[in-house]
Motif scaffolding. Structure first.
Motif, mmCIF file in Angstrom:
data_model
loop_
_atom_site.group_PDB
_atom_site.id
_atom_site.type_symbol
_atom_site.label_atom_id
_atom_site.label_comp_id
_atom_site.label_asym_id
_atom_site.label_seq_id
_atom_site.Cartn_x
_atom_site.Cartn_y
_atom_site.Cartn_z
ATOM 1 N N ARG A 24 139.001 -65.058 38.069
ATOM 2 C CA ARG A 24 138.846 -64.044 39.110
ATOM 3 C C ARG A 24 139.382 -62.715 38.599
ATOM 4 O O ARG A 24 140.387 -62.209 39.061
ATOM 5 N N LEU A 25 138.679 -62.179 37.618
ATOM 6 C CA LEU A 25 139.075 -60.923 37.009
ATOM 7 C C LEU A 25 137.924 -59.932 37.107
ATOM 8 O O LEU A 25 136.779 -60.287 36.849
ATOM 9 N N GLY A 26 138.245 -58.704 37.450
ATOM 10 C CA GLY A 26 137.235 -57.654 37.501
ATOM 11 C C GLY A 26 136.988 -57.087 36.114
ATOM 12 O O GLY A 26 137.620 -57.478 35.125
ATOM 13 N N ILE A 27 136.075 -56.132 36.042
ATOM 14 C CA ILE A 27 135.734 -55.539 34.747
ATOM 15 C C ILE A 27 136.911 -54.760 34.173
ATOM 16 O O ILE A 27 137.126 -54.758 32.966
ATOM 17 N N LEU A 28 137.722 -54.133 35.030
ATOM 18 C CA LEU A 28 138.874 -53.382 34.530
ATOM 19 C C LEU A 28 139.910 -54.332 33.921
ATOM 20 O O LEU A 28 140.439 -54.068 32.833
ATOM 21 N N ALA A 29 140.170 -55.450 34.584
ATOM 22 C CA ALA A 29 141.109 -56.433 34.038
ATOM 23 C C ALA A 29 140.574 -57.013 32.738
ATOM 24 O O ALA A 29 141.331 -57.207 31.775
ATOM 25 N N LEU A 31 138.581 -55.500 30.621
ATOM 26 C CA LEU A 31 138.728 -54.442 29.619
ATOM 27 C C LEU A 31 140.167 -54.359 29.119
ATOM 28 O O LEU A 31 140.420 -54.341 27.918
ATOM 29 N N ILE A 32 141.123 -54.340 30.043
ATOM 30 C CA ILE A 32 142.530 -54.218 29.656
ATOM 31 C C ILE A 32 142.976 -55.416 28.816
ATOM 32 O O ILE A 32 143.610 -55.247 27.771
ATOM 33 N N LEU A 33 142.623 -56.618 29.257
ATOM 34 C CA LEU A 33 143.005 -57.810 28.491
ATOM 35 C C LEU A 33 142.315 -57.828 27.124
ATOM 36 O O LEU A 33 142.915 -58.244 26.131
ATOM 37 N N GLY A 34 141.082 -57.359 27.070
ATOM 38 C CA GLY A 34 140.369 -57.274 25.791
ATOM 39 C C GLY A 34 141.014 -56.253 24.857
ATOM 40 O O GLY A 34 141.150 -56.494 23.653
ATOM 41 N N LEU A 35 141.430 -55.116 25.413
ATOM 42 C CA LEU A 35 142.094 -54.090 24.600
ATOM 43 C C LEU A 35 143.436 -54.589 24.067
ATOM 44 O O LEU A 35 143.751 -54.412 22.892
ATOM 45 N N VAL A 36 144.210 -55.212 24.943
ATOM 46 C CA VAL A 36 145.504 -55.748 24.505
ATOM 47 C C VAL A 36 145.284 -56.847 23.467
ATOM 48 O O VAL A 36 145.982 -56.909 22.450
ATOM 49 N N GLY A 37 144.293 -57.700 23.717
ATOM 50 C CA GLY A 37 143.968 -58.751 22.747
ATOM 51 C C GLY A 37 143.553 -58.170 21.403
ATOM 52 O O GLY A 37 143.933 -58.683 20.350
ATOM 53 N N SER A 38 142.794 -57.074 21.427
ATOM 54 C CA SER A 38 142.356 -56.468 20.168
ATOM 55 C C SER A 38 143.531 -55.846 19.413
ATOM 56 O O SER A 38 143.576 -55.891 18.187
ATOM 57 N N ILE A 39 144.491 -55.294 20.142
ATOM 58 C CA ILE A 39 145.682 -54.750 19.482
ATOM 59 C C ILE A 39 146.491 -55.883 18.849
ATOM 60 O O ILE A 39 146.924 -55.786 17.696
ATOM 61 N N ILE A 40 146.666 -56.968 19.596
ATOM 62 C CA ILE A 40 147.408 -58.120 19.066
ATOM 63 C C ILE A 40 146.684 -58.709 17.857
ATOM 64 O O ILE A 40 147.287 -58.968 16.816
ATOM 65 N N GLY A 41 145.370 -58.912 17.992
ATOM 66 C CA GLY A 41 144.588 -59.472 16.882
ATOM 67 C C GLY A 41 144.597 -58.576 15.656
ATOM 68 O O GLY A 41 144.729 -59.051 14.527
ATOM 69 N N VAL A 74 147.414 -66.303 31.064
ATOM 70 C CA VAL A 74 148.653 -65.773 31.640
ATOM 71 C C VAL A 74 148.343 -64.997 32.919
ATOM 72 O O VAL A 74 149.020 -65.164 33.942
ATOM 73 N N ALA A 75 147.317 -64.153 32.874
ATOM 74 C CA ALA A 75 146.942 -63.359 34.049
ATOM 75 C C ALA A 75 146.542 -64.259 35.214
ATOM 76 O O ALA A 75 146.897 -63.991 36.365
ATOM 77 N N GLU A 76 145.808 -65.344 34.923
ATOM 78 C CA GLU A 76 145.429 -66.288 35.978
ATOM 79 C C GLU A 76 146.654 -66.948 36.585
ATOM 80 O O GLU A 76 146.746 -67.128 37.793
ATOM 81 N N GLY A 77 147.606 -67.327 35.737
ATOM 82 C CA GLY A 77 148.832 -67.952 36.221
ATOM 83 C C GLY A 77 149.625 -67.016 37.127
ATOM 84 O O GLY A 77 150.126 -67.420 38.173
ATOM 85 N N ILE A 78 149.702 -65.752 36.747
ATOM 86 C CA ILE A 78 150.409 -64.765 37.567
ATOM 87 C C ILE A 78 149.683 -64.566 38.892
ATOM 88 O O ILE A 78 150.301 -64.528 39.955
#
Length: 87
Positions: A24-29, A31-41, A74-78
């Motif tokens: 249950r994530l919108g496009i903004l969530a 995008l943000i998770l993808g950006l953070v994931g790309s920084i981590i990766g 993690v976001a789903e758990g929160i």
């Protein structure tokens, strides 16, 4: 900068497709998770010596998708803990 945003969307979308279940994530969530994931990766790939954090490479992309999948979990758990508080 636009390429970074597009990569974040692609990584976030791929992570959502790979991760089982309905998120249950919108496009903004996404995008943000993808950006953070790309920084981590990118950081992991950089630490392994396969390239710069801002450069697109296979290992960095794979690590970014894996990081985004974990972040979605993690976001789903929160989100679930906010919707179903403990008694």
């Amino acid at each position: 900068m636009i390429g970074f945003i597009v990569a974040g969307l692609v990584i976030g979308a791929l992570a959502r497709l790979i991760k089982p279940g309905k998120q249950r994530l919108g496009i903004l969530a996404t995008l943000i998770l993808g950006l953070v994931g790309s920084i981590i990766g990118g950081t992991i790939a950089n630490l392994l010596g396969t390239g710069d954090i801002w450069e697109l490479n296979v290992l960095g992309f794979v690590m970014a998708v894996i990081a985004a999948i974990l972040l979605i979990g993690v976001a789903e758990g929160i989100a679930q803990s906010r919707h179903h508080p403990a008694h």
